[in-house]
Motif scaffolding. Structure first.
Motif, mmCIF file in Angstrom:
data_model
loop_
_atom_site.group_PDB
_atom_site.id
_atom_site.type_symbol
_atom_site.label_atom_id
_atom_site.label_comp_id
_atom_site.label_asym_id
_atom_site.label_seq_id
_atom_site.Cartn_x
_atom_site.Cartn_y
_atom_site.Cartn_z
ATOM 1 N N ALA A 1 0.808 -1.218 0.000
ATOM 2 C CA ALA A 1 0.000 0.000 0.000
ATOM 3 C C ALA A 1 0.843 1.270 0.000
ATOM 4 O O ALA A 1 0.446 2.287 -0.543
ATOM 5 N N ILE A 2 2.032 1.201 0.594
ATOM 6 C CA ILE A 2 2.869 2.398 0.701
ATOM 7 C C ILE A 2 3.638 2.697 -0.589
ATOM 8 O O ILE A 2 4.089 3.809 -0.805
ATOM 9 N N PRO B 1 3.010 3.509 -3.760
ATOM 10 C CA PRO B 1 2.747 4.730 -4.540
ATOM 11 C C PRO B 1 3.198 6.008 -3.826
ATOM 12 O O PRO B 1 3.411 7.029 -4.460
ATOM 13 N N GLY B 2 3.354 5.946 -2.509
ATOM 14 C CA GLY B 2 3.770 7.136 -1.769
ATOM 15 C C GLY B 2 5.269 7.273 -1.622
ATOM 16 O O GLY B 2 5.759 8.263 -1.098
ATOM 17 N N HIS C 1 -7.856 11.477 3.002
ATOM 18 C CA HIS C 1 -7.549 10.081 3.305
ATOM 19 C C HIS C 1 -6.265 9.673 2.597
ATOM 20 O O HIS C 1 -6.154 9.819 1.386
ATOM 21 N N TYR C 2 -5.318 9.178 3.365
ATOM 22 C CA TYR C 2 -4.082 8.647 2.795
ATOM 23 C C TYR C 2 -4.342 7.202 2.379
ATOM 24 O O TYR C 2 -5.083 6.491 3.057
ATOM 25 N N PRO C 3 -3.703 6.727 1.300
ATOM 26 C CA PRO C 3 -3.945 5.352 0.841
ATOM 27 C C PRO C 3 -3.208 4.300 1.683
ATOM 28 O O PRO C 3 -3.185 3.131 1.333
ATOM 29 N N PHE C 4 -2.610 4.720 2.774
ATOM 30 C CA PHE C 4 -1.898 3.818 3.682
ATOM 31 C C PHE C 4 -1.943 4.463 5.070
ATOM 32 O O PHE C 4 -2.198 5.658 5.199
#
Length: 137
Positions: free
Chosen positions: A7-8, A10-11, A41-44
């Protein structure tokens, strides 16, 4: 940290800044996103990742922006969590101090940050809040 992948991904990004002086060959800076409150909302689980990464660091620099969300609940909650286990590694700074034109206003910002921090963290001694800025030429 393995529990936060993929999940992380892309960041994550890498940025290399070369130095002719080569003074920082053993230094790695990890810049986390500026944390904001509200419906963003963060994606992680960004707060959990910051706390997890802290276990692998020697120093934690917390930079407060005088204009923006420096004292938002999400930021202060992460600082509180980090301070529970890593108080001796933490250093606090007021960044972009040159964006506050009057010294009186800069002092107000410092007081506000200091009061907010001291109500959230339990240091055994006083903490410093040096200002970082780009000096006039």
């Amino acid at each position: 940290l393995k529990g936060f992948f993929p999940a992380i991904y892309p960041g994550l990004s890498t940025e290399v800044s070369t130095s002719k002086e080569r003074c920082f060959n053993l230094v790695t800076f990890i810049d986390t996103p500026g944390l904001v409150d509200g419906s963003f909302h963060y994606p992680f689980p960004v707060e959990d990742i910051i706390v997890a990464m802290a276990r692998h660091t020697d120093l934690i620099y917390v930079l407060f922006d005088p204009i923006g969300q420096a004292l938002c609940d999400r930021t202060m909650n992460v600082i509180e969590r980090l301070n529970e286990q890593h108080a001796t590694k933490m250093r606090y700074f007021l960044s972009k101090a040159d964006t506050v034109p009057l010294e009186r206003d800069r002092q107000k910002v410092i007081v506000q940050i200091t009061q907010n921090l001291s109500s959230r963290i339990r240091n055994k001694h006083a903490f410093e809040l040096p200002s970082l800025y780009i000096p006039d030429k």
